[in-house]
Design a protein around this motif. Structure first.
Motif, PDB file in Angstrom:
ATOM      1  N   VAL A 124      40.669  47.879  39.686  1.00  0.00           N
ATOM      2  CA  VAL A 124      40.585  46.574  39.365  1.00  0.00           C
ATOM      3  C   VAL A 124      40.162  46.729  38.090  1.00  0.00           C
ATOM      4  O   VAL A 124      38.674  46.852  37.871  1.00  0.00           O
ATOM      5  CB  VAL A 124      40.326  45.870  40.391  1.00  0.00           C
ATOM      6  CG1 VAL A 124      39.853  44.219  39.711  1.00  0.00           C
ATOM      7  CG2 VAL A 124      41.065  45.604  41.570  1.00  0.00           C
ATOM      8  N   GLY A 125      40.550  46.181  36.982  1.00  0.00           N
ATOM      9  CA  GLY A 125      40.021  45.892  35.564  1.00  0.00           C
ATOM     10  C   GLY A 125      39.412  44.789  35.102  1.00  0.00           C
ATOM     11  O   GLY A 125      38.603  44.570  34.354  1.00  0.00           O
ATOM     12  N   ALA A 126      40.034  43.921  35.889  1.00  0.00           N
ATOM     13  CA  ALA A 126      39.692  42.331  35.477  1.00  0.00           C
ATOM     14  C   ALA A 126      40.062  41.222  36.138  1.00  0.00           C
ATOM     15  O   ALA A 126      40.962  41.806  37.175  1.00  0.00           O
ATOM     16  CB  ALA A 126      40.161  41.850  34.060  1.00  0.00           C
TER      17      ALA A 126
ATOM     18  N   ARG B 161      29.415  35.751  41.394  1.00  0.00           N
ATOM     19  CA  ARG B 161      28.744  36.196  42.741  1.00  0.00           C
ATOM     20  C   ARG B 161      28.753  37.571  43.247  1.00  0.00           C
ATOM     21  O   ARG B 161      27.947  38.202  43.636  1.00  0.00           O
ATOM     22  CB  ARG B 161      28.862  35.462  43.927  1.00  0.00           C
ATOM     23  CG  ARG B 161      28.405  33.860  43.759  1.00  0.00           C
ATOM     24  CD  ARG B 161      28.928  33.053  44.616  1.00  0.00           C
ATOM     25  NE  ARG B 161      28.821  31.686  44.355  1.00  0.00           N
ATOM     26  CZ  ARG B 161      29.554  30.255  44.963  1.00  0.00           C
ATOM     27  NH1 ARG B 161      30.569  31.123  45.672  1.00  0.00           N
ATOM     28  NH2 ARG B 161      29.455  29.656  44.631  1.00  0.00           N
ATOM     29  N   TYR B 162      30.061  38.061  42.508  1.00  0.00           N
ATOM     30  CA  TYR B 162      30.499  39.516  43.109  1.00  0.00           C
ATOM     31  C   TYR B 162      30.453  40.503  42.002  1.00  0.00           C
ATOM     32  O   TYR B 162      30.560  41.830  42.261  1.00  0.00           O
ATOM     33  CB  TYR B 162      31.613  39.202  43.936  1.00  0.00           C
ATOM     34  CG  TYR B 162      31.649  38.295  44.986  1.00  0.00           C
ATOM     35  CD1 TYR B 162      30.924  38.761  46.163  1.00  0.00           C
ATOM     36  CD2 TYR B 162      31.991  36.877  44.953  1.00  0.00           C
ATOM     37  CE1 TYR B 162      30.946  37.640  47.397  1.00  0.00           C
ATOM     38  CE2 TYR B 162      32.110  35.956  45.961  1.00  0.00           C
ATOM     39  CZ  TYR B 162      31.452  36.336  47.160  1.00  0.00           C
ATOM     40  OH  TYR B 162      31.024  35.399  48.014  1.00  0.00           O
ATOM     41  N   THR B 163      31.075  40.086  40.861  1.00  0.00           N
ATOM     42  CA  THR B 163      31.479  40.974  39.741  1.00  0.00           C
ATOM     43  C   THR B 163      31.088  40.567  38.476  1.00  0.00           C
ATOM     44  O   THR B 163      30.927  39.401  38.119  1.00  0.00           O
ATOM     45  CB  THR B 163      33.100  40.892  39.792  1.00  0.00           C
ATOM     46  OG1 THR B 163      33.367  42.200  38.878  1.00  0.00           O
ATOM     47  CG2 THR B 163      33.628  39.907  39.483  1.00  0.00           C
ATOM     48  N   ASP B 164      30.901  41.588  37.467  1.00  0.00           N
ATOM     49  CA  ASP B 164      30.765  41.296  36.263  1.00  0.00           C
ATOM     50  C   ASP B 164      31.820  41.925  35.314  1.00  0.00           C
ATOM     51  O   ASP B 164      31.901  41.974  34.103  1.00  0.00           O
ATOM     52  CB  ASP B 164      29.396  42.238  35.791  1.00  0.00           C
ATOM     53  CG  ASP B 164      29.527  43.477  35.624  1.00  0.00           C
ATOM     54  OD1 ASP B 164      30.567  44.141  36.393  1.00  0.00           O
ATOM     55  OD2 ASP B 164      28.606  44.131  35.459  1.00  0.00           O
ATOM     56  N   LYS B 165      33.039  41.950  36.175  1.00  0.00           N
ATOM     57  CA  LYS B 165      34.285  42.408  35.301  1.00  0.00           C
ATOM     58  C   LYS B 165      34.629  41.274  34.537  1.00  0.00           C
ATOM     59  O   LYS B 165      34.502  40.222  34.890  1.00  0.00           O
ATOM     60  CB  LYS B 165      35.288  42.993  36.342  1.00  0.00           C
ATOM     61  CG  LYS B 165      34.951  44.296  36.832  1.00  0.00           C
ATOM     62  CD  LYS B 165      36.088  45.001  37.879  1.00  0.00           C
ATOM     63  CE  LYS B 165      35.599  46.154  38.431  1.00  0.00           C
ATOM     64  NZ  LYS B 165      36.413  46.676  39.352  1.00  0.00           N
ATOM     65  N   PRO B 166      35.610  41.754  33.306  1.00  0.00           N
ATOM     66  CA  PRO B 166      35.929  40.624  32.573  1.00  0.00           C
ATOM     67  C   PRO B 166      36.907  39.612  33.347  1.00  0.00           C
ATOM     68  O   PRO B 166      37.674  39.956  34.255  1.00  0.00           O
ATOM     69  CB  PRO B 166      36.875  41.419  31.464  1.00  0.00           C
ATOM     70  CG  PRO B 166      36.334  42.666  31.738  1.00  0.00           C
ATOM     71  CD  PRO B 166      36.016  42.884  32.886  1.00  0.00           C
ATOM     72  N   LEU B 167      36.680  38.443  32.887  1.00  0.00           N
ATOM     73  CA  LEU B 167      37.525  37.367  33.329  1.00  0.00           C
ATOM     74  C   LEU B 167      38.317  36.733  32.096  1.00  0.00           C
ATOM     75  O   LEU B 167      37.862  36.284  30.984  1.00  0.00           O
ATOM     76  CB  LEU B 167      36.499  36.055  33.830  1.00  0.00           C
ATOM     77  CG  LEU B 167      35.664  36.376  35.003  1.00  0.00           C
ATOM     78  CD1 LEU B 167      34.673  35.367  35.295  1.00  0.00           C
ATOM     79  CD2 LEU B 167      36.400  37.084  36.348  1.00  0.00           C
ATOM     80  N   ILE B 168      39.598  36.754  32.545  1.00  0.00           N
ATOM     81  CA  ILE B 168      40.463  36.286  31.374  1.00  0.00           C
ATOM     82  C   ILE B 168      41.230  34.940  31.846  1.00  0.00           C
ATOM     83  O   ILE B 168      41.592  34.690  33.077  1.00  0.00           O
ATOM     84  CB  ILE B 168      41.829  37.403  31.416  1.00  0.00           C
ATOM     85  CG1 ILE B 168      41.261  38.846  31.162  1.00  0.00           C
ATOM     86  CG2 ILE B 168      42.935  36.965  30.374  1.00  0.00           C
ATOM     87  CD1 ILE B 168      42.308  39.910  31.361  1.00  0.00           C
TER      88      ILE B 168
ATOM     89  N   SER C  38      32.028  28.064  29.411  1.00  0.00           N
ATOM     90  CA  SER C  38      32.258  28.254  30.799  1.00  0.00           C
ATOM     91  C   SER C  38      31.970  29.903  31.253  1.00  0.00           C
ATOM     92  O   SER C  38      31.931  30.157  32.433  1.00  0.00           O
ATOM     93  CB  SER C  38      33.511  28.038  31.275  1.00  0.00           C
ATOM     94  OG  SER C  38      33.800  26.686  30.966  1.00  0.00           O
ATOM     95  N   GLY C  39      31.761  30.600  30.551  1.00  0.00           N
ATOM     96  CA  GLY C  39      31.609  32.397  30.897  1.00  0.00           C
ATOM     97  C   GLY C  39      32.838  33.103  30.727  1.00  0.00           C
ATOM     98  O   GLY C  39      32.816  34.182  31.216  1.00  0.00           O
ATOM     99  N   ILE C  40      34.039  32.493  30.204  1.00  0.00           N
ATOM    100  CA  ILE C  40      35.223  33.310  30.275  1.00  0.00           C
ATOM    101  C   ILE C  40      35.076  34.304  29.246  1.00  0.00           C
ATOM    102  O   ILE C  40      34.272  34.121  28.374  1.00  0.00           O
ATOM    103  CB  ILE C  40      36.390  32.455  29.807  1.00  0.00           C
ATOM    104  CG1 ILE C  40      36.475  31.390  31.045  1.00  0.00           C
ATOM    105  CG2 ILE C  40      37.770  33.352  29.478  1.00  0.00           C
ATOM    106  CD1 ILE C  40      37.251  32.062  32.217  1.00  0.00           C
ATOM    107  N   ASP C  41      35.623  35.421  29.292  1.00  0.00           N
ATOM    108  CA  ASP C  41      35.543  36.451  28.441  1.00  0.00           C
ATOM    109  C   ASP C  41      36.788  37.003  27.478  1.00  0.00           C
ATOM    110  O   ASP C  41      36.752  37.369  26.487  1.00  0.00           O
ATOM    111  CB  ASP C  41      35.441  37.905  29.288  1.00  0.00           C
ATOM    112  CG  ASP C  41      34.248  37.910  30.115  1.00  0.00           C
ATOM    113  OD1 ASP C  41      33.059  37.877  29.542  1.00  0.00           O
ATOM    114  OD2 ASP C  41      34.454  37.810  31.414  1.00  0.00           O
ATOM    115  N   ALA C  42      37.818  36.250  27.822  1.00  0.00           N
ATOM    116  CA  ALA C  42      39.058  36.721  27.149  1.00  0.00           C
ATOM    117  C   ALA C  42      40.046  35.474  27.166  1.00  0.00           C
ATOM    118  O   ALA C  42      40.035  34.806  28.315  1.00  0.00           O
ATOM    119  CB  ALA C  42      39.607  37.841  27.428  1.00  0.00           C
ATOM    120  N   VAL C  43      40.974  35.151  26.450  1.00  0.00           N
ATOM    121  CA  VAL C  43      42.061  34.128  26.453  1.00  0.00           C
ATOM    122  C   VAL C  43      43.317  34.694  26.198  1.00  0.00           C
ATOM    123  O   VAL C  43      43.572  35.510  25.282  1.00  0.00           O
ATOM    124  CB  VAL C  43      41.696  32.830  25.591  1.00  0.00           C
ATOM    125  CG1 VAL C  43      41.115  33.252  24.210  1.00  0.00           C
ATOM    126  CG2 VAL C  43      42.450  31.641  25.909  1.00  0.00           C
TER     127      VAL C  43
END
Length: 205
Positions: free
Chosen positions: A30-32, A54-61, A85-90
């Motif tokens: 699981v990459g993101a 709470r569970y992961t630091d993987k990217p949130l798209i 909001s803390g989103i990493d990619a769009v």
């Protein structure tokens, strides 16, 4: 992120999203996590992001389905909201022209967001050749413009390997090592192995 991975499309309720992230966040495959518009709009992106963190630091798209189609002036506020909001990619599908595409891409970059550009969708009736509105030339211009602007990440239709190959050729004229993201599996009939073969080394289902 690994050069190949699975990215769950989280078009689900918040409780199911938390259950999903808590169950699979540690899997190396699981990459993101891709957050859909319904989840983000129903609960607010800060709450959704906080749940994931709470569970992961993987990217949130974030996939607004389809962002990048409004006038240029609305881009900065949209991207600032995502970044705050803390989103990493769009994900952007800039169907409304090169001025909007440039403005929305630049606004995302200035907000510290990674940009993933798509132009070709998975469903029937999309292209003009299939009784839709969008021409093949238009989709290729969008991909080419994105690559020329420095974008290296692209959404392609996983259920159409021939399109993936063509997009790969188009963007490779400007980017030596493009990365592809492909929806269109399971219910939409795409073959993961065929899409992988068409996309090359760096891709995410």
């Amino acid at each position: 992120m690994p050069i190949r991975s699975l990215i769950p499309a989280c078009d689900i309720e918040l409780d199911r999203f938390e259950e999903l992230v808590s169950a699979i966040h540690g899997m190396p495959q699981v990459g993101a996590f891709k957050i859909g518009a319904a989840l983000g709009l129903s609960h607010g992106l800060p709450k959704v992001v906080a749940t994931a963190r709470r569970y992961t630091d993987k990217p949130l798209i974030y996939d607004h389905q389809k962002a990048g189609t409004d006038i240029p002036d609305t881009a900065p506020a949209f991207m600032e909201t995502l970044a705050n909001s803390g989103i990493d990619a769009v994900i952007l599908f800039p169907f409304t022209g090169p001025v909007t595409q440039s403005s929305w891409t630049q606004a995302a970059i200035e907000s510290g967001l990674d940009v993933i550009v798509g132009a070709h969708m998975t469903h029937q009736g999309f292209l003009a050749t299939d009784n839709g509105y969008i021409t093949t030339d238009a989709t290729e211009r969008i991909y080419a413009s994105a690559a020329l602007a420095g974008v290296t990440h692209f959404v392609v239709p996983g259920n159409q390997p021939d399109v993936i190959r063509r997009v790969r050729d188009v963007v490779s004229e400007e980017q030596d090592d493009p990365v592809f993201y492909a929806p269109g599996f399971i219910a939409q009939g795409g073959s993961v192995s065929e899409a992988a073969s068409a996309a090359g080394t760096r891709w995410h289902a």
